[in-house]
Design a protein around this motif. Structure first.
Motif, PDB file in Angstrom:
ATOM      1  N   GLN A   1     -30.812  13.858 -16.882  1.00  7.65           N
ATOM      2  CA  GLN A   1     -29.849  12.909 -16.855  1.00  7.65           C
ATOM      3  C   GLN A   1     -29.100  13.017 -15.485  1.00  7.65           C
ATOM      4  OE1 GLN A   1     -27.704  13.567 -20.499  1.00  7.65           O
ATOM      5  NE2 GLN A   1     -28.674  11.932 -21.325  1.00  7.65           N
ATOM      6  N   TYR A   2     -28.754  12.066 -14.960  1.00  5.71           N
ATOM      7  CA  TYR A   2     -27.999  12.181 -13.571  1.00  5.71           C
ATOM      8  C   TYR A   2     -26.457  11.533 -13.984  1.00  5.71           C
ATOM      9  CZ  TYR A   2     -31.709  13.725 -10.813  1.00  5.71           C
ATOM     10  OH  TYR A   2     -32.959  14.472 -10.245  1.00  5.71           O
ATOM     11  N   GLN A   3     -25.410  11.912 -13.306  1.00  6.54           N
ATOM     12  CA  GLN A   3     -23.989  11.449 -13.099  1.00  6.54           C
ATOM     13  C   GLN A   3     -24.176  11.253 -11.508  1.00  6.54           C
ATOM     14  OE1 GLN A   3     -21.021  13.580 -15.201  1.00  6.54           O
ATOM     15  NE2 GLN A   3     -20.891  11.748 -16.451  1.00  6.54           N
ATOM     16  N   ALA A   4     -24.441  10.108 -11.016  1.00  4.48           N
ATOM     17  CA  ALA A   4     -24.323  10.143  -9.503  1.00  4.48           C
ATOM     18  C   ALA A   4     -23.959   8.613  -9.126  1.00  4.48           C
ATOM     19  CB  ALA A   4     -25.989  10.090  -9.013  1.00  4.48           C
ATOM     20  N   ASP A   5     -23.937   8.347  -7.769  1.00  7.15           N
ATOM     21  CA  ASP A   5     -23.696   7.223  -7.196  1.00  7.15           C
ATOM     22  C   ASP A   5     -24.865   6.079  -7.325  1.00  7.15           C
ATOM     23  OD1 ASP A   5     -21.250   7.700  -6.712  1.00  7.15           O
ATOM     24  OD2 ASP A   5     -21.092   7.741  -4.618  1.00  7.15           O
TER      25      ASP A   5
ATOM     26  N   ILE B   1     -31.288   2.285  -7.112  1.00  4.25           N
ATOM     27  CA  ILE B   1     -30.618   1.603  -8.088  1.00  4.25           C
ATOM     28  C   ILE B   1     -29.220   2.271  -7.829  1.00  4.25           C
ATOM     29  CG2 ILE B   1     -30.417   1.443 -10.733  1.00  4.25           C
ATOM     30  CD1 ILE B   1     -33.588   2.417 -10.816  1.00  4.25           C
ATOM     31  N   ALA B   2     -28.420   1.475  -7.670  1.00  2.00           N
ATOM     32  CA  ALA B   2     -26.918   1.770  -7.302  1.00  2.00           C
ATOM     33  C   ALA B   2     -26.047   0.810  -7.824  1.00  2.00           C
ATOM     34  CB  ALA B   2     -26.891   2.153  -5.809  1.00  2.00           C
ATOM     35  N   ARG B   3     -24.561   1.224  -7.703  1.00  7.97           N
ATOM     36  CA  ARG B   3     -23.788   0.206  -8.319  1.00  7.97           C
ATOM     37  C   ARG B   3     -23.562  -0.767  -7.132  1.00  7.97           C
ATOM     38  NH1 ARG B   3     -19.557   5.100  -6.084  1.00  7.97           N
ATOM     39  NH2 ARG B   3     -19.395   4.411  -3.887  1.00  7.97           N
TER      40      ARG B   3
ATOM     41  N   PRO C   1     -31.283  11.727  -6.259  1.00 11.08           N
ATOM     42  CA  PRO C   1     -29.792  10.987  -6.515  1.00 11.08           C
ATOM     43  C   PRO C   1     -28.874  11.076  -5.309  1.00 11.08           C
ATOM     44  CG  PRO C   1     -29.834  13.667  -7.037  1.00 11.08           C
ATOM     45  CD  PRO C   1     -31.440  13.358  -6.603  1.00 11.08           C
ATOM     46  N   ILE C   2     -28.139   9.910  -5.502  1.00  9.75           N
ATOM     47  CA  ILE C   2     -27.246   9.587  -4.385  1.00  9.75           C
ATOM     48  C   ILE C   2     -25.798   9.988  -4.926  1.00  9.75           C
ATOM     49  CG2 ILE C   2     -26.180   7.841  -2.908  1.00  9.75           C
ATOM     50  CD1 ILE C   2     -28.359   5.978  -3.892  1.00  9.75           C
ATOM     51  N   CYS C   3     -25.191  11.267  -4.127  1.00 13.73           N
ATOM     52  CA  CYS C   3     -23.917  11.766  -4.287  1.00 13.73           C
ATOM     53  C   CYS C   3     -23.868  12.222  -5.818  1.00 13.73           C
ATOM     54  CB  CYS C   3     -22.861  10.970  -4.155  1.00 13.73           C
ATOM     55  SG  CYS C   3     -22.857  10.160  -2.191  1.00 13.73           S
ATOM     56  N   PRO C   4     -24.661  13.040  -6.243  1.00 13.30           N
ATOM     57  CA  PRO C   4     -24.745  13.573  -7.747  1.00 13.30           C
ATOM     58  C   PRO C   4     -23.462  14.304  -7.928  1.00 13.30           C
ATOM     59  CG  PRO C   4     -26.201  15.033  -6.405  1.00 13.30           C
ATOM     60  CD  PRO C   4     -25.748  14.020  -5.370  1.00 13.30           C
ATOM     61  N   HIS C   5     -22.900  13.971  -9.218  1.00  8.53           N
ATOM     62  CA  HIS C   5     -21.715  15.017  -9.422  1.00  8.53           C
ATOM     63  C   HIS C   5     -22.023  16.217  -9.982  1.00  8.53           C
ATOM     64  CE1 HIS C   5     -18.663  11.561  -8.619  1.00  8.53           C
ATOM     65  NE2 HIS C   5     -19.795  10.925  -8.430  1.00  8.53           N
ATOM     66  N   THR C   6     -22.947  17.034  -9.686  1.00 11.71           N
ATOM     67  CA  THR C   6     -23.565  18.275 -10.124  1.00 11.71           C
ATOM     68  C   THR C   6     -23.867  19.083  -8.785  1.00 11.71           C
ATOM     69  OG1 THR C   6     -25.361  17.775 -10.783  1.00 11.71           O
ATOM     70  CG2 THR C   6     -23.676  17.630 -12.631  1.00 11.71           C
ATOM     71  N   ILE C   7     -23.752  20.357  -8.704  1.00 10.89           N
ATOM     72  CA  ILE C   7     -23.907  21.167  -7.784  1.00 10.89           C
ATOM     73  C   ILE C   7     -25.313  21.373  -7.679  1.00 10.89           C
ATOM     74  CG2 ILE C   7     -21.744  21.827  -7.220  1.00 10.89           C
ATOM     75  CD1 ILE C   7     -22.706  24.688  -8.280  1.00 10.89           C
ATOM     76  N   ASN C   8     -26.216  21.123  -8.785  1.00  7.12           N
ATOM     77  CA  ASN C   8     -27.745  21.716  -8.966  1.00  7.12           C
ATOM     78  C   ASN C   8     -28.593  20.576  -8.881  1.00  7.12           C
ATOM     79  OD1 ASN C   8     -26.826  20.963 -11.445  1.00  7.12           O
ATOM     80  ND2 ASN C   8     -27.759  22.274 -12.492  1.00  7.12           N
ATOM     81  N   ALA C   9     -28.071  19.198  -8.696  1.00  7.04           N
ATOM     82  CA  ALA C   9     -28.965  18.215  -8.519  1.00  7.04           C
ATOM     83  C   ALA C   9     -29.714  18.210  -7.183  1.00  7.04           C
ATOM     84  CB  ALA C   9     -28.298  16.721  -8.602  1.00  7.04           C
ATOM     85  N   ARG C  10     -31.107  18.085  -7.221  1.00  7.77           N
ATOM     86  CA  ARG C  10     -31.848  18.159  -6.017  1.00  7.77           C
ATOM     87  C   ARG C  10     -33.113  17.110  -6.308  1.00  7.77           C
ATOM     88  NH1 ARG C  10     -28.137  20.415  -4.726  1.00  7.77           N
ATOM     89  NH2 ARG C  10     -27.908  22.592  -3.756  1.00  7.77           N
ATOM     90  N   THR C  11     -33.583  16.682  -5.145  1.00 10.21           N
ATOM     91  CA  THR C  11     -34.765  15.916  -5.420  1.00 10.21           C
ATOM     92  C   THR C  11     -35.893  16.406  -6.124  1.00 10.21           C
ATOM     93  OG1 THR C  11     -34.589  14.944  -3.046  1.00 10.21           O
ATOM     94  CG2 THR C  11     -36.507  14.732  -3.862  1.00 10.21           C
ATOM     95  N   ILE C  12     -36.439  15.580  -6.864  1.00 13.78           N
ATOM     96  CA  ILE C  12     -37.635  15.925  -7.660  1.00 13.78           C
ATOM     97  C   ILE C  12     -38.970  15.114  -6.987  1.00 13.78           C
ATOM     98  CG2 ILE C  12     -38.848  15.783 -10.006  1.00 13.78           C
ATOM     99  CD1 ILE C  12     -35.770  15.839 -11.267  1.00 13.78           C
TER     100      ILE C  12
END
Length: 285
Positions: A168-172, A146-148, A205-216
């Protein structure tokens, strides 16, 4: 095996020389062979094959000439036929297409003699909850992304697991991957590589805008719901969900898609006893 159904990526075998070499060899050894009909359709400024012929009811196996992309299309074609597929690699790096074209005759001999094993691969099921496709079940072997659609913007995603808020993710974008798809877009986005025989879901997430976002990593029994959040200032976000790189579905803010393990599987023919890790080592050097 007596009836073979062959799917060919004609961009990789434009004159069908390799296709007819395999077809003739199988027929010389008493097998029946049906070639898939296809048309070229435009998608994202390039032409891709779409297979239009039905799989014969008595076909016992699908032989795929191409790369991993063609294997994914073939998996979608035979999903309701319950027949295995085997890939003859005409591409570059092939994780799904295990047979090199130079070894195709030996592979056909083993298929004719029923000398092979079958590995069942978990698939994903995606169901949109809004719009004209609401309730329609879609399947994917590799991933649901799911992407822009076009404009460069940060997207907001609300993630639920088993109907409970998770994060919640802020990401591409967001990738929901099966173990088979872990070596695809998931790997490129920094997700882990998983043995394809595993039974888990990967949320990356794809290119997440937080440094701690990882694969779940989630269980095969979990249901993931991705909700498209609002954009800046409450503006609508328009995104697209793609299944195995095609079958695009447009979504907007407030729309949701449920993703879980499918009750369908893809049957992959295995001729080699080589372990996944050893194959991976060769692909990554």
């Amino acid at each position: 095996m007596k009836h073979f159904f062959i799917i060919t990526n004609t961009s990789k075998d434009p004159e069908l020389a390799e296709t007819y070499r395999i077809k003739d060899y199988l027929e010389e050894h008493g097998a029946e062979v049906t070639l898939a009909e296809q048309v070229m359709v435009s998608s994202d400024d390039e032409k891709k094959p779409r297979f239009t012929s039905d799989v014969p009811g008595d076909a016992e196996i699908c032989v795929v000439l191409g790369g991993d992309g063609t294997m994914l299309q073939a998996a979608a074609n035979v999903i309701d036929k319950n027949i295995p597929i085997i890939g003859v690699n005409l591409g570059r790096i092939g994780y799904l297409a295990e047979v090199d074209i130079d070894d195709a005759r030996n592979a056909m001999d083993r298929l004719l003699a029923n000398d092979f094993e079958i590995e069942e691969r978990m698939m994903l099921k995606g169901v949109l909850l809004q719009g004209e496709d609401a309730g329609k079940v879609n399947h994917a072997l590799n991933d649901i992304v799911i992407a822009r659609c076009s404009s460069i913007q940060v997207l907001n995603f609300n993630i639920f697991v088993n109907n409970m808020p998770l994060t919640q993710y802020q990401a591409d974008g967001i990738i929901l991957s099966s173990p088979t798809g872990s070596t695809g877009y998931n790997m490129s986005a920094g997700g882990p590589i998983v043995d394809p025989s595993a039974q888990i879901l990967l949320l990356t997430p794809i290119c997440p805008h937080t440094i701690n976002a990882r694969t779940i990593v989630l269980s095969e029994h979990d249901k993931v719901t991705v909700e498209i959040g609002e954009g800046r200032g409450g503006a609508d976000q328009i995104v697209e969900a793609t299944l195995d790189g095609s079958n695009r579905k447009i979504m907007k803010s407030g729309d949701r898609i449920d993703i879980c393990a499918s009750d369908k599987v893809t049957k992959i023919v295995k001729l080699s006893s080589e372990s996944f890790l050893n194959t991976l080592r060769k692909k990554l050097v």
